[in-house]
Design a protein around this motif. Structure first.
Motif, PDB file in Angstrom:
ATOM      1  N   GLY A 138       0.796  -1.230   0.000  1.00  0.00           N
ATOM      2  CA  GLY A 138       0.000   0.000   0.000  1.00  0.00           C
ATOM      3  C   GLY A 138       0.824   1.273   0.000  1.00  0.00           C
ATOM      4  N   LYS A 165       3.574   2.127  -4.768  1.00  0.00           N
ATOM      5  CA  LYS A 165       4.497   1.748  -5.863  1.00  0.00           C
ATOM      6  C   LYS A 165       3.747   1.491  -7.180  1.00  0.00           C
ATOM      7  CE  LYS A 165       5.743  -1.870  -3.441  1.00  0.00           C
ATOM      8  NZ  LYS A 165       4.844  -1.764  -2.253  1.00  0.00           N
ATOM      9  N   THR A 166       2.709   0.659  -7.115  1.00  0.00           N
ATOM     10  CA  THR A 166       1.983   0.345  -8.359  1.00  0.00           C
ATOM     11  C   THR A 166       1.270   1.579  -8.897  1.00  0.00           C
ATOM     12  OG1 THR A 166       1.737  -1.964  -7.715  1.00  0.00           O
ATOM     13  CG2 THR A 166       0.224  -1.164  -9.384  1.00  0.00           C
ATOM     14  N   THR A 167       0.824   2.456  -7.999  1.00  0.00           N
ATOM     15  CA  THR A 167       0.194   3.705  -8.456  1.00  0.00           C
ATOM     16  C   THR A 167       1.200   4.537  -9.260  1.00  0.00           C
ATOM     17  OG1 THR A 167      -1.277   3.638  -6.551  1.00  0.00           O
ATOM     18  CG2 THR A 167      -1.085   5.745  -7.685  1.00  0.00           C
ATOM     19  N   HIS A 215       8.982  -7.291  -3.824  1.00  0.00           N
ATOM     20  CA  HIS A 215       8.985  -7.530  -2.380  1.00  0.00           C
ATOM     21  C   HIS A 215      10.082  -8.500  -1.977  1.00  0.00           C
ATOM     22  CE1 HIS A 215       5.573  -5.245  -0.959  1.00  0.00           C
ATOM     23  NE2 HIS A 215       4.862  -5.668  -1.993  1.00  0.00           N
TER      24      HIS A 215
HETATM   25  N1  LIG Z   1      -7.943   2.782  -8.069  1.00  0.00           N
HETATM   26  C1  LIG Z   1      -7.830   3.046  -6.761  1.00  0.00           C
HETATM   27  N2  LIG Z   1      -8.842   3.600  -6.061  1.00  0.00           N
HETATM   28  C2  LIG Z   1      -8.720   3.868  -4.746  1.00  0.00           C
HETATM   29  N3  LIG Z   1      -7.608   3.632  -4.013  1.00  0.00           N
HETATM   30  C3  LIG Z   1      -6.557   3.089  -4.674  1.00  0.00           C
HETATM   31  C4  LIG Z   1      -6.596   2.760  -6.069  1.00  0.00           C
HETATM   32  N4  LIG Z   1      -5.399   2.229  -6.429  1.00  0.00           N
HETATM   33  C5  LIG Z   1      -4.645   2.217  -5.319  1.00  0.00           C
HETATM   34  N5  LIG Z   1      -5.339   2.726  -4.259  1.00  0.00           N
HETATM   35  C6  LIG Z   1      -4.846   2.893  -2.902  1.00  0.00           C
HETATM   36  O1  LIG Z   1      -3.629   3.619  -2.988  1.00  0.00           O
HETATM   37  C7  LIG Z   1      -2.675   3.134  -2.035  1.00  0.00           C
HETATM   38  C8  LIG Z   1      -1.420   2.702  -2.757  1.00  0.00           C
HETATM   39  O2  LIG Z   1      -1.713   1.511  -3.507  1.00  0.00           O
HETATM   40  P1  LIG Z   1      -0.634   0.812  -4.441  1.00  0.00           P
HETATM   41  O3  LIG Z   1      -1.309  -0.341  -5.086  1.00  0.00           O
HETATM   42  O4  LIG Z   1       0.000   1.817  -5.322  1.00  0.00           O
HETATM   43  O5  LIG Z   1       0.430   0.303  -3.373  1.00  0.00           O
HETATM   44  P2  LIG Z   1       1.671  -0.676  -3.572  1.00  0.00           P
HETATM   45  O6  LIG Z   1       2.841  -0.039  -2.899  1.00  0.00           O
HETATM   46  O7  LIG Z   1       1.821  -1.014  -5.001  1.00  0.00           O
HETATM   47  O8  LIG Z   1       1.185  -1.924  -2.727  1.00  0.00           O
HETATM   48  P3  LIG Z   1       1.484  -3.511  -2.912  1.00  0.00           P
HETATM   49  O9  LIG Z   1       2.938  -3.712  -2.586  1.00  0.00           O
HETATM   50  O10 LIG Z   1       0.570  -4.138  -1.923  1.00  0.00           O
HETATM   51  O11 LIG Z   1       1.143  -3.848  -4.337  1.00  0.00           O
HETATM   52  C9  LIG Z   1      -3.369   2.006  -1.275  1.00  0.00           C
HETATM   53  O12 LIG Z   1      -3.909   2.540  -0.081  1.00  0.00           O
HETATM   54  C10 LIG Z   1      -4.467   1.569  -2.217  1.00  0.00           C
HETATM   55  O13 LIG Z   1      -5.557   1.010  -1.529  1.00  0.00           O
END
Ligand SMILES: Nc1ncnc2c1ncn2[C@@H]1O[C@H](COP(=O)(O)OP(=O)(O)OP(=O)(O)O)[C@@H](O)[C@H]1O
Length: 267
Positions: free
Chosen positions: A48, A51-53, A219
């Motif tokens: 969360g 990163k993916t965002t 990870h």
């Molecule tokens: N389309 C969306 N709508 C609402 N919230 C979102 C959306 N995409 C991501 N989030 C929220 O944004 C935050 C970052 O999510 P993200 O997927 O980028 O994290 P991450 O670092 O890639 O996590 P992981 O390692 O679990 O994949 C999280 O709180 C997630 O719930």
């Protein structure tokens, strides 16, 4: 650590002040990153962290709330995903997104189709141009698969392959678009130890073979620490550390971010 990038290598990607809000949640806030040509950089952080965002904004799936993303000097914010792919950015996904019922060959041939050289009516009428171009496409895809030692299984249905091979097909398909920048989202997820070692070799190999710059979300610390020259760490949408693998492993903020959330494989 061995790297193909030098301090004089041109900048491929420059991200400034990238921010994404989902309602009141700042998924990514004020994110900066610079990638030089040939670098292999890790983007890590607890679940969360955002990163993916970041990947979704670079590839045009999400429009940033604010900030700039320069790819080879052009601001790509607001472009459609297919335009960004055509400019030279390819990615793989956390959950493998192959066409499960298609063969390995067809999964890769699809990536060539925007450049297939025939029209819809050629295809519908099965013209000689269609047949010639399709044959060329198949030969090109088979040659390409041989680079990844996937030619021997070209006729297998994707869903029947072991996980590690599905990942290789997905990476091959991403590279068939001839990218300059490759974004890999957790490529080692679900792999066994042998597949992880093969993946690390593959990432090194493709960087050299295709003259790529690579940004990697992962990870598996063994992978990140083993192959990345630089690492950026995110937590709660923000960058909390940057450095070499050694610096990151010793950084108290990073250790706290992971241990504070009960993830003990960070160090
Ligand atoms: N389309 C969306 N709508 C609402 N919230 C979102 C959306 N995409 C991501 N989030 C929220 O944004 C935050 C970052 O999510 P993200 O997927 O980028 O994290 P991450 O670092 O890639 O996590 P992981 O390692 O679990 O994949 C999280 O709180 C997630 O719930």
């Amino acid at each position: 650590m061995e790297t193909s990038a030098t301090s004089t290598s041109p900048t491929v990607l420059e991200i400034r002040g990238l921010t994404k809000f989902f309602g009141g949640l700042a998924a990514v806030r004020n994110f900066d990153l610079t990638l030089k040509h040939g670098e292999l950089v890790g983007l890590i952080g607890p679940n969360g962290a955002g990163k993916t965002t970041v990947f979704n904004m670079i590839t045009g799936l999400y429009v940033p709330t604010s900030g700039e993303i320069f790819f080879n000097g052009t601001n790509i914010v607001g472009l459609e995903p297919h335009e960004i792919t055509r400019m030279g950015i390819a990615r793989t996904f956390q959950n493998i997104r192959l066409f499960p019922n298609l063969t390995v060959l067809d999964n890769v041939r699809i990536a060539y189709h925007p450049h297939c050289g025939y029209t819809l009516s050629d295809g519908l009428l099965r013209t000689s141009r269609f047949n010639i171009k399709e044959k060329e496409l198949t030969e090109q895809a088979l040659d390409f698969l041989s680079i990844f030692q996937l030619d021997r299984i070209y006729n297998e249905t994707a869903k029947n392959l072991p996980y590690g091979e599905q990942r290789r097909v997905e990476i091959a398909r991403a590279l068939a678009c001839n990218p300059k920048l490759l974004l890999l989202d957790e490529p080692a997820a679900g792999m066994n130890p042998r597949e992880i070692i093969e993946l690390m070799d593959l990432i090194h190999f493709i960087r050299e073979r295709f003259n790529l710059t690579i940004l990697l979300i992962e990870h598996q610390m063994r992978v990140v620490m083993g192959i990345c020259e630089w690492i950026t760490v995110m937590d709660f949408g923000q960058v909390i550390a940057r450095g070499t693998p050694k610096e990151i492993q010793e950084n108290p903020l990073v250790i706290e971010a992971y241990l504070g959330k009960g993830v003990t494989h960070a160090a």
